[in-house]
Write an enzyme that holds these catalytic residues in place. Sequence first.
Site, short mmCIF file in Angstrom:
data_model
loop_
_atom_site.label_atom_id
_atom_site.label_comp_id
_atom_site.label_asym_id
_atom_site.label_seq_id
_atom_site.Cartn_x
_atom_site.Cartn_y
_atom_site.Cartn_z
N TYR A 148 0.87 -1.19 0.00
CA TYR A 148 0.00 0.00 0.00
C TYR A 148 0.89 1.23 0.00
O TYR A 148 1.85 1.30 0.78
CB TYR A 148 -0.88 -0.03 1.25
CG TYR A 148 -1.77 1.17 1.43
CD1 TYR A 148 -2.94 1.32 0.68
CD2 TYR A 148 -1.46 2.16 2.37
CE1 TYR A 148 -3.77 2.42 0.85
CE2 TYR A 148 -2.29 3.26 2.55
CZ TYR A 148 -3.44 3.38 1.79
OH TYR A 148 -4.26 4.47 1.96
N ASP A 243 9.41 2.68 -0.80
CA ASP A 243 8.46 3.41 0.04
C ASP A 243 8.78 3.11 1.50
O ASP A 243 8.39 2.08 2.04
CB ASP A 243 7.03 2.95 -0.32
CG ASP A 243 5.98 3.62 0.55
OD1 ASP A 243 6.35 4.29 1.53
OD2 ASP A 243 4.79 3.44 0.25
N LYS A 271 5.45 9.67 8.26
CA LYS A 271 5.36 9.22 9.65
C LYS A 271 6.49 9.76 10.55
O LYS A 271 6.39 10.87 11.04
CB LYS A 271 5.30 7.69 9.69
CG LYS A 271 4.09 7.18 8.83
CD LYS A 271 3.61 5.85 9.23
CE LYS A 271 2.65 5.24 8.22
NZ LYS A 271 1.26 5.32 8.55
N1 HOZ Z 1 -3.69 3.18 6.13
C1 HOZ Z 1 -2.72 3.62 7.06
C2 HOZ Z 1 -2.15 2.46 7.81
N2 HOZ Z 1 -1.61 1.45 7.01
C3 HOZ Z 1 -3.23 4.68 8.02
C4 HOZ Z 1 -4.52 4.40 8.60
C5 HOZ Z 1 -5.07 5.49 9.50
O1 HOZ Z 1 -4.41 6.43 9.88
O2 HOZ Z 1 -6.23 5.33 9.82
#
Ligand code: HOZ
Length: 432
Positions: A148, A243, A271
Amino acid sequence: MSGINKYKVSEELFAKAQEYIPGGVNSPVRAFRDVDAIPPFIVRGDGSKIYDEDGNEYIDYVGSWGPMILGHNNKLVNEKLKEQIDKSLSFGAPTRLEVEIAELITELVSSVEMVRLVNSGTEATMSAIRLARGYTGRNKIVKFAGNYHGHGDSLLVQAGSGALTHGVPSSGGVPETISQNTIVAEYNSIMSVENIFKEQGTDIAAVIMEPVSGNMGVVSPTKEFMDFVRKTTKDYGSLLIIDEVMTGFRVAIGGAQSLYKVEPDLTCFGKIIGGGMPVGAYGGKKDIMKYVAPLGPVYQAGTLSGNPLSVTAGITTLTYLKENPQVYIELERKGSLLQEGIESAIKEFNVDALVNRVGSMLTLFFSKDKVVDYTSAKQCDTKKYASFFKNMLQQGIYLPPSQFEACFISMTHTDEDIRKTVEAVRNAFKSL
Ligand code: HOZ
């Protein structure tokens, strides 16, 4: 005390939230749908703990999905932020802070010579893809199933994280004219990459990959696979984009690329480089980064890019990590303590489950078989994960609300936190 609803305020807030926000949340996985639960609404955090609106305390293994490596309410970061707040929140103009963080990132990650700050990991990957296309003059990109990279159109094809959890790994609203330029390969499969490049290699602008996947749960790459991807992209004149939004400064100070000894052309960050504030960045070799506007033809911009608060939190966090290399030894020790505890509970209760871990990133998969890619991740018993998750939450352990995410351990998780967590795992396994 029985009969008292310990999530009353959260339930009320969630009902109200659903009136005004799609699904009641600002990011799908937070709705707890896959684990068939109602999310506690969080008010504050301190160290390894978070607290909800009803006053419940949790040991937090989400850590804002990765950034909180130093724990919540870190005094050092907070002090610096308070100083910065008094100087204004945003200028939309160059600052000394931006130069400082760019220098720091390039010093810590050897493949990065120049870096551009953006506001999220999604923006970083979208921009890196545009840059790769602009630089190579090619349109196609390769991504891996279950990886992802945020919610950019080109990358929402067989994606992990919330997309995988909610069963829509390829999103509505993405025109076919865009997704047809995205080729999906199998993670950890040399043959899959080889076949794609044999057929279309000279049309491929870039391969983008999570160097340790965290978005189908934690899945690490084999060294041979990594080396093969690097060599093949080079041979065909395609770029390799790594990534490191999750793994950067998390699995090692030099990122996963330093662990696996692979040198990408471009790297994406997010992050941890914002220490908990919104941020993203992409960087790489100078000759490629010089294609970015205003030096080159690839346009990318942002009002809040390089925001002084985000950058302040990022510099403070990165500087701490740089000056305290024992952090990574400690995180490894804590990670292995948790892994060993869970594995011994798996044995004791004879549960079909296993743990994948790289440093302070860990996933407990409800699967008999090894999880090495998207296909094997999808075989997991997600219903069992949901029961386990709810049981753990009741015991005050806050895990990611999906089988396909990573747990993150921070510097503030104590051995006692881990002991309590393992005890809770044993209790949960007993009642599975
Ligand atoms: N999709 C991200 C985690 N793999 C962030 C999800 C979030 O902050 O809700």
